[in-house]
Design a protein around this motif. Structure first.
Motif, PDB file in Angstrom:
ATOM      1  N   GLU A  47      -7.612   2.922 -22.441  1.00 44.91           N
ATOM      2  CA  GLU A  47      -7.873   2.340 -21.128  1.00 44.91           C
ATOM      3  C   GLU A  47      -6.894   2.940 -20.129  1.00 44.91           C
ATOM      4  N   TRP A  48      -7.301   2.960 -18.872  1.00 40.34           N
ATOM      5  CA  TRP A  48      -6.452   3.544 -17.831  1.00 40.34           C
ATOM      6  C   TRP A  48      -5.173   2.735 -17.651  1.00 40.34           C
ATOM      7  N   ASP A  49      -4.067   3.449 -17.420  1.00 36.74           N
ATOM      8  CA  ASP A  49      -2.765   2.834 -17.160  1.00 36.74           C
ATOM      9  C   ASP A  49      -2.116   3.601 -16.009  1.00 36.74           C
ATOM     10  N   GLU A  50      -1.868   2.930 -14.894  1.00 37.38           N
ATOM     11  CA  GLU A  50      -1.292   3.570 -13.706  1.00 37.38           C
ATOM     12  C   GLU A  50       0.067   4.204 -13.983  1.00 37.38           C
ATOM     13  N   ASN A  51       0.765   3.710 -15.011  1.00 33.64           N
ATOM     14  CA  ASN A  51       2.084   4.261 -15.329  1.00 33.64           C
ATOM     15  C   ASN A  51       2.017   5.749 -15.667  1.00 33.64           C
ATOM     16  N   CYS A  52       0.851   6.200 -16.091  1.00 28.73           N
ATOM     17  CA  CYS A  52       0.709   7.615 -16.475  1.00 28.73           C
ATOM     18  C   CYS A  52       0.894   8.541 -15.273  1.00 28.73           C
TER      19      CYS A  52
ATOM     20  N   THR B   5       4.062   0.539 -30.693  1.00 31.07           N
ATOM     21  CA  THR B   5       2.800   0.955 -30.075  1.00 31.07           C
ATOM     22  C   THR B   5       1.814   1.387 -31.156  1.00 31.07           C
TER      23      THR B   5
ATOM     24  N   HIS C  91       1.975   5.643 -21.121  1.00 32.97           N
ATOM     25  CA  HIS C  91       0.928   4.650 -21.352  1.00 32.97           C
ATOM     26  C   HIS C  91       1.472   3.525 -22.231  1.00 32.97           C
ATOM     27  N   ARG C  92       1.067   2.319 -21.950  1.00 35.32           N
ATOM     28  CA  ARG C  92       1.600   1.149 -22.665  1.00 35.32           C
ATOM     29  C   ARG C  92       1.289   1.168 -24.166  1.00 35.32           C
ATOM     30  N   ASP C  93       0.256   1.901 -24.569  1.00 35.92           N
ATOM     31  CA  ASP C  93      -0.158   1.877 -25.975  1.00 35.92           C
ATOM     32  C   ASP C  93       0.238   3.126 -26.754  1.00 35.92           C
TER      33      ASP C  93
END
Length: 521
Positions: free
Chosen positions: A464-469, A355, A295-297
């Protein structure tokens, strides 16, 4: 022979009296020179005078910024869990461009212990370049390469070790777990030869674990026989009795016995919102760590000892073990705010700067959920759950660090089953006391429906949703667990129900679970 050389030779020979006398004479000869203090520190450490050794190392580096002195100081600081000081000393030593292979290797070991596996590659590589015949330096470089995804580089170093020493058991085991073995590419024949020629109990132990891993990959039931011999030996050597862990569970249940209607929330002293990923080991905690850290965060801080160390220090109990019944009882008087701040201070050197959120992925933190919930009100706790029999099997077949305070139960099937039962009971208590703070996530459920369960996980963590997950397997960050090879592949069901391959040998554990009313289906 000079005083310095005499002191070093005496330290190497364990002659602490001669070493101390020579080092003291050196200090008296030149009070402003660092060497005498450094040698006194080495002698004091060998004599187990750790506090004195730390003071003497500091005295040495205050008198001259020698990279060898800084590296050895950093090493001891890391051993006593002064991680921030250790990191600063190690990085200063590296910045001084040391040329000595031992000093470079020491710096790499400190960085590895601090979880900075990427930074450890350079000093380990330089150590090997300067002393290519030293197998320890090659092994450390190989391990760091493996942790950071440089699989072929790791394989090259392990093979170089084995070419020089065909009986090097640690290299055999490391190669076995480096990747999944196949009928076309495995080391079974070589391992069988190494086992026949092994001359020490430790070598036989590691080679048997390596054989078991490779035979298991190949679907050969002979894996269990090697594990049974190795684990029986480990249990004898450790002297483990399940009563040791039972006292810990009893103490936790006694301390956290209030009914579910009472609040445990501690003061909101911090905006810190760490995510703790916990559970029995080898049940998918590394997988969850990779999903979340994609996740980006969020970034992973690895398997921190921050909570166990913070609690132990504040409890002030004299035992040498990080967790025991006395330490848990003493923790009753620790102010939650103080524990939260102590945790964050201990974790600080490991935390990402890029992050806003971080993951602490120490599986054994499930023992500390009550303390975490009180001390860190904004923390989220994710507990991985896996089929009881797959949990027993995955623990029984893994070679944990022998000095670990947490995993001695794993050398016996029934001890592991008993431990699982108490873990299960404790998790039920945590979920009752902290219903909004703990998410229990099924490994099997995640494998069966990756996206639904991943969305549930991300929502629970307040993100928030992150497709990278969903593409966790392309995450390039380091992995320093036995699951490194698995989590670099897309999610799969290979490990679900794996215990059934050895159902006959595992029957005592299954029957025990059935008698306790624990569902193994």
């Amino acid at each position: 022979m000079s005083l310095a050389l005499r002191a070093r030779a005496a330290i190497d020979n364990g002659d602490l009296l001669t070493a101390t006398q020579a080092a003291k004479a050196l200090v008296l000869e030149r009070r402003d020179a660092p060497e005498g203090y450094f040698l006194l520190a080495l002698a004091a450490e060998q004599a187990r005078q750790v506090d004195n050794a730390l003071r003497l190392f500091q005295a040495a580096v205050e008198r001259g910024r020698d990279p060898e002195h800084l590296a050895q100081w950093a090493r001891l600081l890391s051993l006593v869990r002064r991680d921030g000081d250790a990191a600063r000393a190690a990085r200063e030593a590296l910045a001084l461009a040391p040329r000595d292979a031992r000093t470079l290797d020491t710096i790499g070991c400190v960085l590895t212990r601090l979880g900075d596996h990427e930074s450890a590659i350079a000093p380990f590589s330089q150590a090997v370049a300067r002393d290519p015949g030293n197998p320890d330096y090659r092994y450390n470089l190989a391990a760091a390469s493996s942790f950071t995804g440089r699989i072929e580089a790791a394989r090259t170093q392990y093979e170089a070790i084995l070419e020089a020493d065909p009986g090097h058991a640690r290299a055999h085991y490391a190669l076995a777990i480096l990747s999944r073995q196949t009928p076309q590419a495995n080391h079974v024949a070589r391992l069988e030869t190494a086992l026949a020629n092994a001359s020490t109990d430790d070598a036989r132990l590691r080679i048997r674990y390596a054989l078991a891993k490779e035979l298991e990959d190949l679907g050969d039931r002979a894996a269990f026989g090697h594990l049974a011999v190795a684990n029986a030996h480990q249990k004898r050597v450790s002297g483990y009795d399940f009563a040791q862990d039972e006292k810990i569970f009893d103490a936790l249940e006694l301390l956290f016995r209030q009914p579910s209607g009472e609040s445990y929330d501690g003061p909101d002293h911090s905006d810190a919102a760490p995510i703790f990923v916990v559970g029995m080991p080898r049940t998918g905690t590394t997988l969850i760590d990779r999903i979340l850290s994609s996740h980006r965060d969020i970034a992973s801080a690895g398997e921190l000892q921050a909570m166990p160390v913070a609690l132990k220090r504040l409890a002030g109990t004299p035992s040498r073990t990080v967790i025991d019944a006395a330490t848990i009882a003493a923790s009753r008087d620790i102010e939650p705010a103080r524990l939260g701040l102590a945790y964050l201070e201990q974790a600080g050197p490991h935390l990402p700067e890029t992050t806003p959120r971080f993951i602490d992925k120490l599986p054994a933190n499930f023992l500390y959920i009550g303390h975490i919930a009180r001390a860190l009100p904004k923390a989220r706790i994710v507990c991985l759950r896996r089929n009881p029999m797959d949990t027993v099997w995955s623990n029984y077949k893994n070679l944990f660090a022998s000095q670990s305070a947490y995993y001695a139960y794993s050398y016996d099937l029934l001890d592991t089953a008993r431990y699982y039962a108490r873990f299960d009971r404790l998790m039920r208590r945590w979920s009752t006391l902290f219903p909004d703070r703990v998410l229990q996530l099924s490994y099997e459920g995640l494998v069966a429906d990756q996206e639904t369960q991943t969305r549930r996980l991300i929502e629970f963590c307040g993100l928030e949703w992150d497709e990278n997950c969903l593409d966790f397997h392309v995450n390039s960050s380091a992995v320093a667990t036995p699951s490194a090879a698995q989590v670099r592949r897309p999610i799969n069901a290979d490990a679900v129900g794996r215990w059934r391959r050895h159902a006959e040998a595992l029957e005592p554990a299954r029957a025990w679970f059935e008698a306790q009313g624990i569902d193994t289906a």
